[in-house]
Every structure is written in C-alpha cells, then in structure tokens.
Design an enzyme around this catalytic site. Sequence first.
Site, PDB file in Angstrom:
ATOM      1  NE  ARG A 296      -4.217  -1.969   1.635  1.00 25.79           N
ATOM      2  CZ  ARG A 296      -5.150  -2.442   2.439  1.00 25.79           C
ATOM      3  NH1 ARG A 296      -5.077  -2.211   3.755  1.00 25.79           N
ATOM      4  NH2 ARG A 296      -6.155  -3.142   1.963  1.00 25.79           N
ATOM      5  CE1 TYR A 436      -1.634  -0.528  -8.017  1.00 23.95           C
ATOM      6  CE2 TYR A 436      -1.598  -2.151  -9.773  1.00 23.95           C
ATOM      7  CZ  TYR A 436      -1.042  -1.063  -9.147  1.00 23.95           C
ATOM      8  OH  TYR A 436       0.109  -0.515  -9.653  1.00 23.95           O
ATOM      9  CD  GLU A 437      -1.547  -4.578  -3.903  1.00 21.67           C
ATOM     10  OE1 GLU A 437      -1.910  -5.139  -2.863  1.00 21.67           O
ATOM     11  OE2 GLU A 437      -1.063  -5.189  -4.869  1.00 21.67           O
ATOM     12  N   GLY A 438      -6.403  -2.688  -2.521  1.00 26.74           N
ATOM     13  CA  GLY A 438      -7.443  -2.078  -1.699  1.00 26.74           C
ATOM     14  C   GLY A 438      -7.820  -0.739  -2.285  1.00 26.74           C
TER      15      GLY A 438
END
Length: 598
Positions: A296, A436-438
């Site tokens: 993140r 992406y990645e949350g």
Amino acid sequence: MIRYQPPIADIAFALEHVVGYPEIANLPGFEHADLDTVVDLIEQCGEFMAEVVAPTNQTGDVQGARRQPDGSVLTPDGFAEAYHQYVEAGWGSVPLPEQFGGGGFPRTVGLIIQELMTSANMAFALCPLLTQGAIEALLHYGDDAQKLRYLPKMVSGEWTGTMNLTEPQAGSDVGALTTRAVPQADGSFAITGQKIFITFGDHDMSEQIVHLVLARTPGAPAGTKGISCFIVPKFLVNDDESLGERNSVHTVSLEHKMGIHGAPTCVLSYEEATGYLIGEENLGMRIMFVMMNSARLSVGMQGLAVGELAYQQSLAYAQERRQGLAIGATGAESAIIEFPDVRRMLMTQRASLAALRYVMLLDASYVDRSTHDPDPAVRARANEIVGILTPICKSFGSDLGNELTSLALQIHGGMGYIEETGVAQHVRDVRIAAIYEGTNGIQAADLVGRKLGVRGGASVLEFLATMREVAAELADAGSEFDTIRDELGRQFDALEEATHWMLRTGHIDPNAVLAGSTPYLRMWGLCAGGWLLARAAVAAPATGDIALAESQLVLARFYAEQLLPQCAGLLGAATAGSSDLFALDAYQLAGAASRVRR
C-alpha cells in the site's frame, strides 16, 4: 518523451532536513546506512534506472506482454534484459535482510529505489514490488525450511513472487474466495481454483515464480476466518535446490488493460497444483495483510513516481511550446510557460510532488522506527503512526497521481491527447493505483474504522498535535512565513473538528462515518502535505543554499494559499452523514431519461 532525470537533490534534502533520516541511520542495524552512503547509493541507482530501465517504458506500452500459443508469457522487448541487469546490480536486495543476502538498508531507502524504478517504468517496477511483498510475508510467517528454500533467490531477484488473492466472484470481498486446498499424504496440499488480476503471474524475466495463494482447506470456517495461505511455485524445487517439474498452474489469458501494458496481468488456473502451507491453517488474512500493507505504501508512491515523470515532461514541453503573446511580451510568440494558468498547473504539480514525497518518506521512516528502535514504547508509537499514514499515503498519493498526470496532459494541450507524445501513457498507467491493493474507498474505511479509534482517538489526536507544533517554528522564522502559519492553523482546526465529529458519530452511526471517510482522508493528506512543506521551508535556510531556501518557501506558501484551503472545503462533505446517499432508490438514480423510456 524526455529522458527521465532522477530527482536526487530533492530526495537528499527530504531525507536530511524533513523526515529525519540521520536518526534512522543511528538505529541499531542501520549503522552502515549513513546519509552520505545512502545519497551515493541512490545517485547510482538513479543512473541505472534512467539508462537501463527508462528506455523500456514506451516500448512496453506499445508492445505489451504477450501470451504465446503454448501458454507461456513474453514481456516486451528489453524487459528481460533490463531485469537481468537489475538483479546483477543487486538493487532489489538493498532493503532486505542480510541473513538472506540482502543489504540490510532501511525501508526508507527501499522506497526511494522503488520511486526511481517506477518513474523509469511503472509496469516493469511492479514485478520487484510484488516480490518484496511476498518476501515480507515469508519473513513473518514462513518456517525455517521455507525461508531457506525460497528467500535467498527471491531476495537476489533470481526468483520473483506474486500475490494470488482475487477470484472472479471475490474481489475486495476476499472472504468469498472458493479456491480449494486439499491435504496430501506427504504434507503438501493440492490447490485447485482460478485467480484473476495476477500481476506478473507468468513471464520470461526470471526462471522461477513463487506464487503466494489464498485458498480454503476442507472444513474451514466460512468467510475470511477460513482462509489459508500457500506457497505454490511455478516449478517444484528438488531436494538439491534445483528446479524440478512444472507445477500445475497455467496462464489462461492476459487481461487487456487501460495502462501498464508491459506488466502481464494473468488469469491463472490451478489444477491440483502442489502447494505448501505457510504458518497454520486459517491464518491467510493475517499473511495477506503483511503483503498488502507493504504494497500500500508502495502503491501510493506510484502516484508520486509517475507524477514526477509527467511533471518533468510537461515542464520541458511548456518551455519549448511557443504560442501567443504573454502579457508584456513583444515580438515573437511566447513559450506557454509564460502564461499564468500554465504556471498554476506547473506549480500545482511541483508543490504537490514535494508534499507527497515528504509524506511517503515520513511513513517509511516510521516503518523503520517501528522495527529497529530499541525502545519498545517508541516502536509501539511508530507503529501507530504507520497505521495512520499508510492509508493516507496509498489513497492521497494515488489520487494525486491521477490529478497530476491529468494536469501534465492538459499542459500539452491537443498534443497531450495524441499518443505519440507519450504523456497519455502516464495518465493510463497510474489510473490503476487508486484501485488495486485495496481501493481508495477501502483505505478511507480503514482510516475511520480501524485507525481512528486507536486508544479511543488519542493516537490520531496526538499526531495532529504534533503537526500543530510547526506553528511556533514558523513564527520564529520571520514574517514571510506568516501566511503559511495562519492557513495551516485554519486547516488544522477544520481537520480537528472533523476528527471529533468522526469519533463522536462512529459509535452511533457507522454508516455516517463511512459516508464521509473519503473526504476526511483527503483532509488528512492535504494537511500532512502542508505541514511537511512548512517544515521544509523552515529548515531550508540552514543549508546555506539561497536558491533552495527561496524555492522551498515559495512552494510551501503556494501550497498553503492555493491548495491547502480545499481541506476546510471538505469539512461539510466529511460530516454530512449518509442520509442523502441512500435517499434515492436505483430507479430514482436512473433519472428522468429512464422514466421517459418506460
């Protein structure tokens, strides 16, 4: 496209004068990573990225990764050669543990290397980024045998790693995944299922790919509580550490994407592939979060890195492109950099990038404190601050990446909309970072749902109080800093008001807090950036560099007067609650046009 110029001077100033890197270098285990050594290292790294990696960027965008008839995947021309040079130079191993062949440098230095590589070629940089996440998961949860088998070659970069989370029916809701892991007599598991959006799920840059795969064992609890994590290598590893037979994992297809064309985004099919459990059963979510939290901050950095490249290109274009006459100009046409609105866009880019770099490096520095400070209390507090800053870095950084690359395209005018200039690639490439990645909405929910309530809100309020301490430094610095101090004070007040509202409301109406979470996170990003720019402006005169001091003051003042006021403007949205969001049903949201058609 212009030749990428690594911003080494900006990074070195940030390390020494803004985020306190000399204190990091004094922590146990980092004695070899003093500031002078680090600056020399990143200068060499910048040269490598500019000369070896950057020339692959536009080629990768045009060619894209290609799946072959036999199911193998080829990366664009130059990727494999550049990656082999990257491995030989050892850049990926710099921030990784010496025990497994790494350089043992701080995470802060590793993030800088990621920035330089991502500016050079974001698609290429995704492979080492994901490998690092897989390495960190194995460092935290792998057993000794797994670490010895996989980590040395992953740390060197000879082997790469992936994260296999998403399935067609299980995106952000990871708990809905259905991939199965059936125990075998030899202690391994047979993994069966399909994973989508697997970045560098197959490629020709390394001889081995170590997939970290989330799956369910028989009888596992429903939802996220029943997820386990497995090592599933592309090739099985023999007892003598040589590569054995091909595992039963295959690339079904490659996604056709808006950007990052050079990075193969794979649909992978696991058909009773051999996998090895990491840790215990049902610990998959914990292991996933190790990978995700590492990624993140790096994804937020992608907004900075691509924004930097786009800024360099738009600045060069603004100096070269001549059109019209600026006020006061005579004779020939003026370069468009002489027009106020173009200057506004360039200054917005420049100030925002400086603010972003400071926030990213500050977060990374607290990661290093949380792992290496000898005082447990300092480590614990640093870990709290990492928890606050990481969703801000990911979301604010990637959002600004979208906005700043869009400004770069705007500066190019009609030529920006034409692919041959290359500036449109930056807009397309960085757009994924907010997803992406949350997704950034998930980051905002994490901030208000998990981080805000730490110690009853005391953690975040203490951090805000720390930010307010800059007011005294600004007052002592002279009258030219007054507008920065005044504006920061107003915006800190707005942020504090929103924070208290969130803390009061969260127990009563969680939906209301979630409804305001995204504007609230942006308030934090704006204030953190303004705070660190102010610190930079105060610190710069001590360098003795008059031009540097002037530029830092102007950047801080421009940001405070023209960008930071957005914070107070978001207070209403952050505290409006959720009633209007749910007041219209789907039919009403369709609007009058839908009713007419009916």
